[in-house]
Write an enzyme that holds these catalytic residues in place. Sequence first.
Site, PDB file in Angstrom:
ATOM      1  N   GLY A   1      61.865  10.795  35.971  1.00 37.19           N
ATOM      2  CA  GLY A   1      62.097  11.129  34.558  1.00 37.19           C
ATOM      3  C   GLY A   1      61.122  12.232  34.177  1.00 37.19           C
ATOM      4  O   GLY A   1      60.693  13.013  35.023  1.00 37.19           O
ATOM      5  N   ARG A   2      60.758  12.244  32.892  1.00 38.99           N
ATOM      6  CA  ARG A   2      59.871  13.318  32.410  1.00 38.99           C
ATOM      7  C   ARG A   2      58.540  13.323  33.159  1.00 38.99           C
ATOM      8  O   ARG A   2      58.082  14.364  33.633  1.00 38.99           O
ATOM      9  CB  ARG A   2      59.559  13.117  30.924  1.00 38.99           C
ATOM     10  CG  ARG A   2      60.738  13.224  30.009  1.00 38.99           C
ATOM     11  CD  ARG A   2      60.241  12.993  28.588  1.00 38.99           C
ATOM     12  NE  ARG A   2      61.326  12.926  27.639  1.00 38.99           N
ATOM     13  CZ  ARG A   2      61.992  11.813  27.346  1.00 38.99           C
ATOM     14  NH1 ARG A   2      61.683  10.675  27.934  1.00 38.99           N
ATOM     15  NH2 ARG A   2      62.967  11.836  26.463  1.00 38.99           N
ATOM     16  N   ILE A   3      57.902  12.152  33.247  1.00 41.55           N
ATOM     17  CA  ILE A   3      56.568  12.112  33.855  1.00 41.55           C
ATOM     18  C   ILE A   3      56.672  12.320  35.363  1.00 41.55           C
ATOM     19  O   ILE A   3      55.893  13.089  35.953  1.00 41.55           O
ATOM     20  CB  ILE A   3      55.835  10.791  33.495  1.00 41.55           C
ATOM     21  CG1 ILE A   3      55.620  10.712  31.977  1.00 41.55           C
ATOM     22  CG2 ILE A   3      54.488  10.700  34.221  1.00 41.55           C
ATOM     23  CD1 ILE A   3      55.043   9.402  31.473  1.00 41.55           C
TER      24      ILE A   3
ATOM     25  N   ARG B   1      67.589   6.068  39.643  1.00 43.27           N
ATOM     26  CA  ARG B   1      68.898   5.424  39.465  1.00 43.27           C
ATOM     27  C   ARG B   1      70.008   6.431  39.694  1.00 43.27           C
ATOM     28  O   ARG B   1      71.008   6.159  40.321  1.00 43.27           O
ATOM     29  CB  ARG B   1      69.021   4.899  38.032  1.00 43.27           C
ATOM     30  CG  ARG B   1      68.591   3.478  37.861  1.00 43.27           C
ATOM     31  CD  ARG B   1      68.632   3.134  36.410  1.00 43.27           C
ATOM     32  NE  ARG B   1      68.035   4.220  35.614  1.00 43.27           N
ATOM     33  CZ  ARG B   1      68.103   4.299  34.283  1.00 43.27           C
ATOM     34  NH1 ARG B   1      68.742   3.374  33.611  1.00 43.27           N
ATOM     35  NH2 ARG B   1      67.522   5.278  33.623  1.00 43.27           N
TER      36      ARG B   1
ATOM     37  N   ALA C   1      52.546   3.679  35.469  1.00 43.74           N
ATOM     38  CA  ALA C   1      53.729   3.350  34.644  1.00 43.74           C
ATOM     39  C   ALA C   1      53.531   1.996  33.960  1.00 43.74           C
ATOM     40  O   ALA C   1      53.008   1.936  32.842  1.00 43.74           O
ATOM     41  CB  ALA C   1      54.974   3.379  35.510  1.00 43.74           C
ATOM     42  N   ARG C   2      53.899   0.930  34.637  1.00 43.13           N
ATOM     43  CA  ARG C   2      53.674  -0.419  34.127  1.00 43.13           C
ATOM     44  C   ARG C   2      53.364  -1.324  35.312  1.00 43.13           C
ATOM     45  O   ARG C   2      54.027  -1.260  36.348  1.00 43.13           O
ATOM     46  CB  ARG C   2      54.914  -0.950  33.392  1.00 43.13           C
ATOM     47  CG  ARG C   2      55.107  -0.404  31.996  1.00 43.13           C
ATOM     48  CD  ARG C   2      54.051  -0.914  31.004  1.00 43.13           C
ATOM     49  NE  ARG C   2      54.257  -0.402  29.668  1.00 43.13           N
ATOM     50  CZ  ARG C   2      53.732   0.736  29.198  1.00 43.13           C
ATOM     51  NH1 ARG C   2      52.956   1.479  29.952  1.00 43.13           N
ATOM     52  NH2 ARG C   2      53.953   1.111  27.946  1.00 43.13           N
TER      53      ARG C   2
ATOM     54  N   GLU D   1      47.657  -7.217  31.811  1.00 43.28           N
ATOM     55  CA  GLU D   1      46.552  -6.519  31.147  1.00 43.28           C
ATOM     56  C   GLU D   1      46.027  -7.307  29.962  1.00 43.28           C
ATOM     57  O   GLU D   1      46.831  -7.893  29.241  1.00 43.28           O
ATOM     58  CB  GLU D   1      47.024  -5.149  30.637  1.00 43.28           C
ATOM     59  CG  GLU D   1      47.300  -4.193  31.756  1.00 43.28           C
ATOM     60  CD  GLU D   1      47.808  -2.841  31.275  1.00 43.28           C
ATOM     61  OE1 GLU D   1      47.615  -2.511  30.088  1.00 43.28           O
ATOM     62  OE2 GLU D   1      48.396  -2.121  32.087  1.00 43.28           O
TER      63      GLU D   1
ATOM     64  N   HIS E   1      44.144   1.537  31.848  1.00 36.79           N
ATOM     65  CA  HIS E   1      45.330   2.054  31.155  1.00 36.79           C
ATOM     66  C   HIS E   1      44.974   3.270  30.282  1.00 36.79           C
ATOM     67  O   HIS E   1      45.104   3.239  29.055  1.00 36.79           O
ATOM     68  CB  HIS E   1      45.984   0.957  30.292  1.00 36.79           C
ATOM     69  CG  HIS E   1      47.417   1.265  29.942  1.00 36.79           C
ATOM     70  ND1 HIS E   1      48.390   0.309  29.870  1.00 36.79           N
ATOM     71  CD2 HIS E   1      48.036   2.428  29.661  1.00 36.79           C
ATOM     72  CE1 HIS E   1      49.544   0.860  29.540  1.00 36.79           C
ATOM     73  NE2 HIS E   1      49.352   2.175  29.413  1.00 36.79           N
TER      74      HIS E   1
ATOM     75  N   GLY F   1      46.012   6.555  31.215  1.00 34.24           N
ATOM     76  CA  GLY F   1      46.794   7.690  31.709  1.00 34.24           C
ATOM     77  C   GLY F   1      47.099   8.732  30.647  1.00 34.24           C
ATOM     78  O   GLY F   1      47.112   9.930  30.917  1.00 34.24           O
TER      79      GLY F   1
HETATM   80  C1  8YV Z   1      49.964   4.647  25.650  1.00 30.76           C
HETATM   81  C2  8YV Z   1      51.749   4.061  27.434  1.00 30.76           C
HETATM   82  O1  8YV Z   1      48.586   4.715  25.720  1.00 30.76           O
HETATM   83  O2  8YV Z   1      53.111   5.281  25.956  1.00 30.76           O
HETATM   84  C3  8YV Z   1      53.035   4.416  26.793  1.00 30.76           C
HETATM   85  O3  8YV Z   1      54.032   3.779  27.157  1.00 30.76           O
HETATM   86  O4  8YV Z   1      51.726   3.299  28.318  1.00 30.76           O
HETATM   87  C4  8YV Z   1      50.422   4.588  27.065  1.00 30.76           C
HETATM   88  O5  8YV Z   1      50.208   5.763  27.777  1.00 30.76           O
HETATM   89  C5  8YV Z   1      50.373   3.466  24.851  1.00 30.76           C
HETATM   90  O6  8YV Z   1      51.739   3.345  24.757  1.00 30.76           O
HETATM   91  C6  8YV Z   1      49.852   3.454  23.440  1.00 30.76           C
HETATM   92  O7  8YV Z   1      50.527   2.425  22.740  1.00 30.76           O
END
Ligand code: 8YV
Length: 328
Positions: free
Chosen positions: A159-161, A181, A242-243, A272, A290, A292
């Site tokens: 995707g974008r990232i 996908r 990502a997650r 987390e 977290h 990023g």
């Molecule tokens: C943010 C993130 O810091 O945007 C996301 O989905 O995981 C993070 O990079 C976070 O969402 C802030 O709420």
Amino acid sequence: MAQKKPVVVVTRRLPESIETRLMELFDARLSENDEPMSRAELIEAVKTADVLVPTLTDRIDAGILAHAGPQFRLIANFGTGVDHIDLAAARQRNITVTNTPDVLTEDTADMTMAMILAVPRRLADGMKTIESGEWTGWSPMQLLGHRIWGKRLGIVGLGRIGHAVARRARGFGMAVHYHNRRRVHPDTEAELEATYWESLDQMLARMDVISVHCPHTPATYHLLSARRLKLLQPKAYVVNTARGEVIDENALTRMLERGEMAGAALDVFENEPAINPKLARMDNVLLLPHMGSATIEGRVEMGEKVIINIKTFVDGHTPPDRVLDALL
Ligand code: 8YV
């Protein structure tokens, strides 16, 4: 008569310029202590507010949305990932959900690239050597890592990232491979000189570095399962910005313990802020809290997006960053 301003509840502290603008435009109820909201506080918010501005530390599930009053119409998330919000429950109740894509893409990709470099090139070991005061001078075999140039990077989710990471990785001489996908447009593949793998399993078995960039959805929960992680080569590194839920963290930890893979750089975790303590003890693992997308520029732009989404919505238009759960 002046129209009543919509009540906007913001769960965490945001950059000052954003909080000021929120207060000018709306009847904004800001966070005083920056603590994640309790369940009771979230329930109270959806009962009374018109709009909620949560972050990933607020779990907005169906049970909370069941308390939503008829005036509660919009969840304007501060962040791109929306896996902490029950999108189906929101849709059923005709509550719109928005997020803040694009503005954190380049920052997250920068951090990912730093992580791709950091573990194979042993940055943390180098820093520890200096900090311990034990460095006695250069030696030919000291702190040898592994070369990045010429290695294969497997991106899970272009995707974008993922795309922004691929562009950077090309600059570092990596060969870009991806699983998605849907196969991306041939022009994008040509620009990135990217090789598409329809089979994630087959890609995993052939990469030097795997970097995760897909959202966490029911379909991607433990996408990198114990079985799939076993397909990695012992020389492979795993990077995740990502997650945490996309990787089976315990299985990953076991493989690292047994030396079945070369290392990992993790910015996100399954539970987390809890982290498997075994991971924290490993030299070939880099752990980050977290961060990023954590730049002040990014946070301000995320806040601006939140404001635009609320403003367009309350003015009766479709907000630009509306999240459609069917697309996830
Ligand atoms: C943010 C993130 O810091 O945007 C996301 O989905 O995981 C993070 O990079 C976070 O969402 C802030 O709420």
